[in-house]
Design a protein around this motif. Structure first.
Motif, PDB file in Angstrom:
ATOM      1  N   UNK A 135       0.833  -1.210   0.000  1.00  0.00           N
ATOM      2  CA  UNK A 135       0.000   0.000   0.000  1.00  0.00           C
ATOM      3  C   UNK A 135       0.866   1.257   0.000  1.00  0.00           C
ATOM      4  N   UNK A 136       1.963   1.230   0.748  1.00  0.00           N
ATOM      5  CA  UNK A 136       2.877   2.381   0.778  1.00  0.00           C
ATOM      6  C   UNK A 136       3.504   2.575  -0.602  1.00  0.00           C
ATOM      7  N   UNK A 137       3.932   1.474  -1.225  1.00  0.00           N
ATOM      8  CA  UNK A 137       4.513   1.546  -2.565  1.00  0.00           C
ATOM      9  C   UNK A 137       3.476   2.043  -3.573  1.00  0.00           C
ATOM     10  N   UNK A 138       2.240   1.555  -3.487  1.00  0.00           N
ATOM     11  CA  UNK A 138       1.181   1.985  -4.396  1.00  0.00           C
ATOM     12  C   UNK A 138       0.895   3.470  -4.242  1.00  0.00           C
ATOM     13  N   UNK A 139       0.921   3.947  -3.016  1.00  0.00           N
ATOM     14  CA  UNK A 139       0.681   5.381  -2.763  1.00  0.00           C
ATOM     15  C   UNK A 139       1.787   6.212  -3.403  1.00  0.00           C
ATOM     16  N   UNK A 140       3.019   5.738  -3.273  1.00  0.00           N
ATOM     17  CA  UNK A 140       4.150   6.438  -3.873  1.00  0.00           C
ATOM     18  C   UNK A 140       4.009   6.462  -5.405  1.00  0.00           C
ATOM     19  N   UNK A 141       3.700   5.320  -6.008  1.00  0.00           N
ATOM     20  CA  UNK A 141       3.594   5.219  -7.458  1.00  0.00           C
ATOM     21  C   UNK A 141       2.422   6.070  -7.965  1.00  0.00           C
ATOM     22  N   UNK A 142       1.327   6.122  -7.201  1.00  0.00           N
ATOM     23  CA  UNK A 142       0.160   6.916  -7.610  1.00  0.00           C
ATOM     24  C   UNK A 142       0.496   8.399  -7.719  1.00  0.00           C
ATOM     25  N   UNK A 143       1.572   8.837  -7.066  1.00  0.00           N
ATOM     26  CA  UNK A 143       1.977  10.245  -7.154  1.00  0.00           C
ATOM     27  C   UNK A 143       2.770  10.549  -8.424  1.00  0.00           C
ATOM     28  N   UNK A 144       3.180   9.518  -9.170  1.00  0.00           N
ATOM     29  CA  UNK A 144       3.931   9.742 -10.412  1.00  0.00           C
ATOM     30  C   UNK A 144       3.009  10.365 -11.448  1.00  0.00           C
ATOM     31  N   UNK A 145       3.450  11.382 -12.093  1.00  0.00           N
ATOM     32  CA  UNK A 145       2.634  12.063 -13.123  1.00  0.00           C
ATOM     33  C   UNK A 145       3.174  11.821 -14.491  1.00  0.00           C
TER      34      UNK A 145
END
Length: 145
Positions: A135-145
């Motif tokens: 979940x932490x990794x997914x949150x980080x990746x979701x911030x990629x634009x």
């Protein structure tokens, strides 16, 4: 001592001396030959051309070491960036993950981890990763634009 013994000793000494001279000359010749061979080898420049695969791997290594505008986690750098790119932009090996939603990424990571989507590389990377870390990794990746 008898004359025979003296002559025998002198002959042995002369033979040993001659043997020493012969051996020392052979070893110096070997050194000269080795030096000549080394000199010739050093003059020849290896013209090994890299294969497409080697060039591709070098490119992936450069991408993994590139800096981004924002800080990514150590886990993303070591496990994800060499295939998905430093900012999730994707490469020839793996698709772009930039711009994907948090829910989509969590679902995909969970699918890979639980073999709902078969991918041995992703399974191996996620095998020992906790659900919380996913979940932490997914949150980080979701911030990629």
């Amino acid at each position: 001592m008898k004359a025979k013994n003296i002559v025998g000793i002198i002959l042995i000494v002369v033979i040993l001396f001659l043997l020493f001279l012969v051996l020392s000359q052979e070893s110096s010749k070997k050194v000269e030959v080795v030096e000549k061979v080394e000199e010739k080898v050093s003059k020849v420049e290896p013209k090994l051309e890299k294969s497409e695969e080697e060039k591709y791997l070098e490119d992936l290594k450069k991408q993994a070491g590139a800096k981004t505008d924002y800080e990514v986690s150590k886990y993303y750098k070591t496990a994800c960036s060499s295939c998905h790119g430093k900012s999730g932009e994707g490469t020839k090996v793996a698709p772009s993950i930039a711009g994907k939603s948090y829910e989509y990424i969590v679902e995909k990571l969970d699918d890979y981890k639980n073999d709902r989507v078969v991918n041995s590389l992703m399974k191996g990377l996620l095998n020992n990763t906790s659900d919380e870390d996913l979940k932490i990794l997914a949150k980080e990746i979701a911030n990629f634009k």
